[in-house]
Design an enzyme around this catalytic site. Structure first.
Site, PDB file in Angstrom:
ATOM      1  CG  HIS A 172     -10.341   3.155   1.176  1.00 53.42           C
ATOM      2  ND1 HIS A 172     -10.647   1.874   0.748  1.00 53.42           N
ATOM      3  CD2 HIS A 172      -9.659   3.725   0.138  1.00 53.42           C
ATOM      4  CE1 HIS A 172     -10.194   1.680  -0.475  1.00 53.42           C
ATOM      5  NE2 HIS A 172      -9.576   2.774  -0.875  1.00 53.42           N
ATOM      6  NE  ARG A 213     -11.183  -0.962 -11.855  1.00 51.42           N
ATOM      7  CZ  ARG A 213     -10.835   0.114 -12.529  1.00 51.42           C
ATOM      8  NH1 ARG A 213      -9.838   0.867 -12.096  1.00 51.42           N
ATOM      9  NH2 ARG A 213     -11.453   0.440 -13.646  1.00 51.42           N
ATOM     10  CG  HIS A 239      -7.193   0.004   1.031  1.00 52.05           C
ATOM     11  ND1 HIS A 239      -6.843   1.307   1.322  1.00 52.05           N
ATOM     12  CD2 HIS A 239      -7.028  -0.131  -0.306  1.00 52.05           C
ATOM     13  CE1 HIS A 239      -6.472   1.916   0.203  1.00 52.05           C
ATOM     14  NE2 HIS A 239      -6.573   1.065  -0.789  1.00 52.05           N
ATOM     15  CB  THR A 249      -0.948   0.011   1.221  1.00 52.03           C
ATOM     16  OG1 THR A 249      -1.779   1.155   1.155  1.00 52.03           O
ATOM     17  CG2 THR A 249      -0.175   0.029   2.540  1.00 52.03           C
ATOM     18  NE  ARG A 250       1.872   3.322  -4.759  1.00 46.35           N
ATOM     19  CZ  ARG A 250       1.421   4.084  -5.747  1.00 46.35           C
ATOM     20  NH1 ARG A 250       1.899   5.302  -5.908  1.00 46.35           N
ATOM     21  NH2 ARG A 250       0.503   3.644  -6.576  1.00 46.35           N
TER      22      ARG A 250
END
Length: 382
Positions: free
Chosen positions: A196, A285, A199, A191-192
């Protein structure tokens, strides 16, 4: 069973204290190359085995093989060229020389030069990024590189300054930790961003099938408006505290400069997590995408070419909130039309935070929002 390192052996390229002392005493006798931050980060990842089986920067045969086949000459999957570029004016050394690599005047590594070669930047860009459009950040970087690449083995002399030491675990450490926790199967999530609910649902859906979850935020260069590294880490700590079963998830950072190479980079990210000991890797995605250069699920399709990767990709469709289902779902399980769907948009949530609006409960956990707002300015300035 914690996965075997890529290529079968975890690489460790750290100079002994004695060697380091000797080299630093004699440092003025070696040819020097000043390197930028992204190369320094790659060096550290080579040295600590994140890029196993690489022991240095790619030589010409390896480089060409990675461009053409997404494999090393021994047929091992490898999709992103890890290279050191120099300009002609900095070529004050020859093949078989030992040189010192400096970052911000700190000697970071010694390198044995096996190869010095010219390369075609347009070919590099087209094969790795599927475009030569200069508006693509990865292409722009390649076009600004020096005209020569140097290949050879490295040894790390000094670690880079690390403000997030407490969140840093090397592959040798994560492998021990996973064993201590009796994780047989571990899924990694890169992740960067702050988390939310999209996720969270993605991570928990994956965690349903495995023993442990490895959340691996990428630290590195950020652009204006991105969340600061410390905000992302604190937000995840909050999420773990309130919404994850104790000891089911591990949080550790990785320093890495994104290439935005879409499908090729998704494979590279999976290999990195395999080296940390993970058995599975979440591919969502438009993984590692930018703009409209890649199809939304192209980064999932590429894995068909790598049945021998040694880590299992987990593919998910995009999650969204459905007003009819009254829950977070994806298109595989929700029959309702677009107008009933609220998609998770990082930009939308960021704009709400900037404007002082509280995101709806189905977008972001209240505790995570409060953690973000506890920072005077959670975003990177220009």
């Amino acid at each position: 069973m914690v996965s075997k390192p890529h290529g079968g052996r975890l690489v460790r390229k750290l100079s002994s204290e004695k060697t380091k002392e000797r080299i630093l005493d004699e440092k003025d006798e070696y040819p020097k190359v000043q390197i930028r931050e992204g190369i320094a980060v790659d060096l550290e990842n080579i040295a600590h085995g994140v890029y196993s089986p690489l022991e240095g920067f790619l030589r010409e045969e390896e480089f060409q093989s990675v461009l053409d086949t997404m494999r090393l000459p021994n047929d091992l999957p490898w999709s992103i060229p890890i290279v050191l570029d120099v300009s002609e004016k900095d070529l004050n050394f020859s093949v078989d020389d030992t040189i010192l690599l400096f970052y911000k005047d700190i000697p970071i590594a010694e390198m044995h030069v096996d190869d010095i070669y010219k390369y075609n930047k347009k070919e590099f860009a087209q094969k790795v990024f599927k475009t030569t459009d200069i508006n693509h950040p990865g292409v722009a970087k390649v076009m600004n590189m020096g005209d020569y690449l140097i290949g050879g083995e490295i040894y790390l002399l000094n670690e880079l300054p690390n403000p997030f030491e407490k969140y840093t675990l090397r592959p040798i450490e994560t492998r021990i930790l996973f064993k201590e926790r009796k994780f047989e199967t571990i899924v990694a999530f890169q992740t960067r961003n702050v988390p939310h609910l999209g996720h969270e649902y993605l991570q928990k859906s994956a965690l349903t099938f495995v023993d442990g979850l490895f959340i691996n935020p990428v630290l590195g260069k950020k652009k204006k408006g991105d969340y600061k590294d410390e905000v992302i880490l604190k937000a995840y700590e909050t999420l773990f505290k309130h919404y994850y079963p104790k000891d089911s998830a591990v949080l550790a950072t990785v320093r890495y400069e994104m290439r935005y190479a879409g499908p090729r980079e998704a494979v590279h990210h999976a290999i990195m997590r395999k080296n940390f000991g993970c058995t599975h890797f979440i591919v969502g995605r438009d993984h590692a995408g930018v703009g409209n250069y890649y199809g939304p699920y192209e980064a999932q399709e590429i894995f068909k070419n790598f049945p021998d990767l040694g880590i299992t990709p987990m593919f998910f469709k995009e999650f969204f909130y459905c007003k009819k289902c009254k829950g977070i779902v994806n298109e595989r399980i929700c029959p309702h039309p677009m107008e009933d769907r609220e998609y998770f948009s990082g930009t939308k949530i960021r704009n709400m935070i900037v404007n002082g609006e509280i995101p709806p409960e189905y977008f972001m956990r209240k505790e995570v929002y409060e953690t973000i707002m506890s920072f005077e300015n959670p975003f990177v300035d220009g």
